[in-house]
Motif scaffolding. Sequence first.
Motif, short mmCIF file in Angstrom:
data_model
loop_
_atom_site.label_atom_id
_atom_site.label_comp_id
_atom_site.label_asym_id
_atom_site.label_seq_id
_atom_site.Cartn_x
_atom_site.Cartn_y
_atom_site.Cartn_z
N LYS A 1 32.74 30.68 33.88
CA LYS A 1 33.47 30.02 34.96
C LYS A 1 32.65 29.91 36.24
CE LYS A 1 37.90 30.02 37.39
NZ LYS A 1 39.20 30.70 37.58
N PRO A 2 31.99 30.99 36.69
CA PRO A 2 31.14 30.83 37.88
C PRO A 2 30.04 29.81 37.67
CG PRO A 2 31.55 33.16 37.44
CD PRO A 2 32.09 32.40 36.28
N LYS A 3 29.43 29.80 36.51
CA LYS A 3 28.37 28.83 36.24
C LYS A 3 28.90 27.41 36.30
CE LYS A 3 25.65 31.83 33.21
NZ LYS A 3 25.19 32.02 31.82
N GLU A 4 30.09 27.21 35.73
CA GLU A 4 30.68 25.87 35.73
C GLU A 4 30.93 25.37 37.15
OE1 GLU A 4 34.67 23.58 34.00
OE2 GLU A 4 34.34 25.72 33.61
N ARG A 5 31.46 26.25 38.02
CA ARG A 5 31.73 25.85 39.41
C ARG A 5 30.44 25.53 40.16
NH1 ARG A 5 31.88 23.79 43.28
NH2 ARG A 5 33.12 24.11 45.16
N ILE A 6 29.40 26.29 39.92
CA ILE A 6 28.12 26.06 40.59
C ILE A 6 27.53 24.73 40.15
CG2 ILE A 6 25.76 26.92 40.75
CD1 ILE A 6 27.14 29.77 40.37
N LEU A 7 27.57 24.46 38.86
CA LEU A 7 27.01 23.19 38.36
C LEU A 7 27.82 22.00 38.87
CD1 LEU A 7 26.16 24.25 34.71
CD2 LEU A 7 24.57 23.86 36.59
N GLU A 8 29.13 22.18 39.05
CA GLU A 8 29.95 21.11 39.64
C GLU A 8 29.48 20.81 41.07
OE1 GLU A 8 33.89 22.56 39.43
OE2 GLU A 8 34.14 22.17 37.28
N TYR A 9 29.22 21.85 41.84
CA TYR A 9 28.75 21.64 43.21
C TYR A 9 27.40 20.91 43.21
CZ TYR A 9 26.35 22.59 47.54
OH TYR A 9 25.61 22.45 48.68
N LEU A 10 26.49 21.33 42.34
CA LEU A 10 25.18 20.68 42.30
C LEU A 10 25.30 19.22 41.91
CD1 LEU A 10 23.01 23.46 40.61
CD2 LEU A 10 23.33 22.99 43.02
N ALA A 11 26.22 18.91 40.99
CA ALA A 11 26.41 17.52 40.57
C ALA A 11 26.92 16.67 41.72
CB ALA A 11 27.38 17.46 39.39
N VAL A 12 27.87 17.20 42.50
CA VAL A 12 28.40 16.46 43.64
C VAL A 12 27.31 16.26 44.69
CG1 VAL A 12 30.08 16.51 45.51
CG2 VAL A 12 30.75 17.21 43.23
N GLN A 13 26.52 17.28 44.93
CA GLN A 13 25.46 17.17 45.93
C GLN A 13 24.42 16.13 45.52
OE1 GLN A 13 22.63 20.40 46.63
NE2 GLN A 13 23.31 20.43 48.74
N LYS A 14 24.19 15.97 44.24
CA LYS A 14 23.23 14.97 43.79
C LYS A 14 23.75 13.55 44.01
CE LYS A 14 20.16 14.02 39.90
NZ LYS A 14 18.94 14.30 40.67
N LEU A 15 25.07 13.39 43.99
CA LEU A 15 25.66 12.05 44.15
C LEU A 15 25.83 11.65 45.61
CD1 LEU A 15 28.41 12.12 41.37
CD2 LEU A 15 26.20 10.96 41.31
N VAL A 16 26.03 12.58 46.50
CA VAL A 16 26.23 12.27 47.91
C VAL A 16 25.14 12.93 48.73
CG1 VAL A 16 28.72 12.03 47.67
CG2 VAL A 16 27.78 14.24 48.25
N ASP A 17 24.79 12.28 49.86
CA ASP A 17 23.73 12.80 50.72
C ASP A 17 24.19 14.01 51.51
OD1 ASP A 17 22.05 10.84 49.84
OD2 ASP A 17 22.61 9.43 51.42
N ARG A 18 25.42 14.01 51.93
CA ARG A 18 25.91 15.09 52.79
C ARG A 18 27.24 15.60 52.26
NH1 ARG A 18 25.26 16.92 58.05
NH2 ARG A 18 27.09 17.78 59.05
N ILE A 19 27.31 16.88 52.01
CA ILE A 19 28.55 17.51 51.59
C ILE A 19 28.71 18.80 52.38
CG2 ILE A 19 27.36 18.66 49.67
CD1 ILE A 19 29.94 18.66 48.13
N LYS A 20 29.89 19.06 52.82
CA LYS A 20 30.13 20.29 53.56
C LYS A 20 29.88 21.48 52.64
CE LYS A 20 33.49 18.36 56.77
NZ LYS A 20 34.89 18.37 57.25
N GLY A 21 29.10 22.40 53.15
CA GLY A 21 28.72 23.54 52.34
C GLY A 21 29.90 24.31 51.79
N PRO A 22 29.96 24.56 50.50
CA PRO A 22 31.08 25.33 49.94
C PRO A 22 30.92 26.81 50.27
CG PRO A 22 29.49 24.88 48.24
CD PRO A 22 28.98 24.20 49.48
N ILE A 23 32.01 27.51 50.31
CA ILE A 23 32.01 28.95 50.54
C ILE A 23 32.56 29.61 49.28
CG2 ILE A 23 32.60 30.78 52.16
CD1 ILE A 23 31.20 28.42 53.48
N LEU A 24 31.71 30.08 48.43
CA LEU A 24 32.13 30.73 47.20
C LEU A 24 32.24 32.23 47.43
CD1 LEU A 24 29.94 28.92 44.51
CD2 LEU A 24 32.17 28.26 45.40
N CYS A 25 33.26 32.83 46.87
CA CYS A 25 33.43 34.28 46.96
C CYS A 25 33.47 34.83 45.54
CB CYS A 25 34.71 34.64 47.71
SG CYS A 25 34.95 36.43 47.91
N LEU A 26 32.44 35.55 45.16
CA LEU A 26 32.36 36.15 43.83
C LEU A 26 32.97 37.54 43.90
CD1 LEU A 26 28.68 35.12 42.97
CD2 LEU A 26 30.79 33.84 42.57
#
Length: 819
Positions: free
Chosen positions: A341-366
Amino acid sequence: MTGFTFDNDRFAAETIRLPMMSLREVVMFPRSIAPLFVGREASIKAIEQAVAAHDKKIFLVAQRSPETEKPNPEDLFEMGTVSKILQMLRLPDGTIKVLFEGLYRAEWESETMGVGEDADYPMVTVRRVPEEESAGAESDALIRATQEALEHYGRINKKLAPETILAINSITSPGRLADAVMPHLKVDYIKKQGVLEELEPVRRLEETYAFLQGEIEISSIEKRIKNRVKQQMEKNQKEYYLNEQIKAINKEMGREDDPGAEAVEFEKRLEEKNMPEEAREKTLREIKKLRQIPPSSAEYTVVRNYVEWILDLPWAVYQETDLDITAAEAILNEDHYGLEKPKERILEYLAVQKLVDRIKGPILCLVGPPGVGKTSLAKSIAKAMGREFVRLSLGGVRDEAEIRGHRRTYVGALPGKIIQSLKRVKFNNPVFCLDEVDKMSTDFRGDPSSALLEVLDPEQNYAYNDHYLDLDYDLSKIFFITTANSLHSIPLPLQDRMEIIRIPGYLETEKSQIGRRFLLPKNIEQHGLKDENLSFDEEALLEVIRRYTREAGVRNLERELASVCRKVARKLVEGKNEETAFEITKANLESYLGVPKHRHGEMEAAPRVGLCTGMAYTEVGGEILMVEAAIMPGTGKVEITGKLGEVMQESARAALSYLRSRSGLYGLKPDFHKEIDIHIHVPEGAIPKDGPSAGITLATTIISALLNIPVRNDIAMTGEITLRGRVLPIGGLREKLLAAHRGLIRTAIIPAENEKDLKEVPEAILKDMEIIKVESMDEVLGKALVCPEPEKVFCRKTEDAVPLTETLLKEEFRAEPRH
């Protein structure tokens, strides 16, 4: 010469044949004297011929284009000036300096070459142009205005001698005045030629007056510019002189460092720095202030440190990354086993960042127990993203200034840890790990968790204001990751800023894989061993996991493996035997690690009265708890031991109240509690325990003790209880079931409302365990107590109650008579 036509009626004056000299960018006017340098061979020959044979008279005419070396007739203007050579001086370089006097206007008619062996100069026939005279009030006014303007021009232009101005102002004819003024004006030769060709005197003077006014304006502007430049140069020279004096004074006083050099260096760095305009202006003001403060002053050090901090920060320095989702997934899988699950969420963020130039930084709490890989996962994220990694431990931080920084007015003031870390990493978009965010505390120095609200709020951190900098700093490009062992100590407003991702404990199979794939090769390398020197069989590794460690993570497992590696290394170095390959098995494991530390995986051998197995969730993961109850003659006291928290104590009282409310159903007298004392104990009393999930465990234990009916030893339970016997849902179900499975318990009782949480439990656990979902306490007792006919003992309706008799219980479970 052909190509020109003349009006013969206009020329009443004489026609004369003279040598002709063409002029470059110069126009000769009548009644003016001008020195010229002559270098062209044809022009020199024409001057010599004029001096020798033509009474020193020569015809001067301007070229249309100054670049033409040998002009043709069409390259010359039609009108020029018949002039007289007043003086001629030959120079050493072959050129001659000639002083000409303009006599009158003339137009040339035809061209013939002079006669002679060396006659390569032009001879032309020139016809004098008669000039008109004009008089009147308009002419007089124009003359007066021109004279006044000339005097003004003379005051501005110092090259024009006062005697020359007086001589010119004595002329009363408009045409002659124009001819006298034009040679002294810095006007383009084309415009001067136009004035020369203007035969009407008043119009000629009007044009001259216009040019004179233009020159006055230009000269005024030039004068102002020169004055400004002169003042600036004088200021710079003065500053240079004073700076040199300061350097000399500092050298005499033994000061090697030049205080002014620091300010100059700061200004250079500021010019090269890309930063917001507000920060730039403030820094410039501070640098100017630095110049005015004596170096010996305490304020000098404060201002200098402040400027250095601002210039050292990476205001707009971003690390360029080329995101490859496939490569990032491979890195995460290579560094960590499981954690889907943590890996899936991280890869989702990376995919969104690749599509858009600017994304507000996510705050993940493990959130998870110690040793499950929260911090190392954050490092892997930075590696997968190609960014720098920054870690800041918040454990024990209780001063708000650690986050927000100190005011500059305090001695030894510094920015907060966030700004300090960015200065160290030199990029403004790292992966920033805030470790142990749940370990912060609060005292009189402030609340650091509240200070983190602005840092971790995507809607605010683009303008984060540190107390020391007192400037807005953009933190929105930073990928913040926080870690915590539990959520209950994190304030709710701070939790609201973060996306919670739970990292549960590992299964035995997962620990085995992690130990074999990651930990064992890592320790073999760190201890200077080779793969052929040490090997673990599967049973030995499981024995280490079960009997030498008790944890949700793998930190202690790594320590135990390191201990084995150290002992193998010592044997290799001592060399007492020739053996170089050591195989660790279950049989010889104790010789390496000593006596097993835990009875891990051993449940009670048989069902017992007043002893029940519960499941609990702690900061180190899931645990199984043994809850005991003893009944003694007494006066109705209830004693609870085992270092239980308030919540568990209340659960025990609620369980007792539930039991008293249903005493008739269980064959007990309504006032049975007045004749006995009840002692409830949870072993391992040194460990604090608290939580709402022990309600049905406590109730089952008390009922078992009162009715003298044993509880199944192969079953564990969790759930909260109400006074009516309803079983309420709990949290941490995954971790609790993992703990029960580690304890070799294969049946678990859970609240029915927690059925949805079973999706989070690994499939291997669900296949290996029987999960009983209950809604009421009666269902719990029916499953947990060892009773031949539980439906006759635990009735649903009061009117169906049957008093307990010895025939309902097995002989070996029969209770002694109570008094």
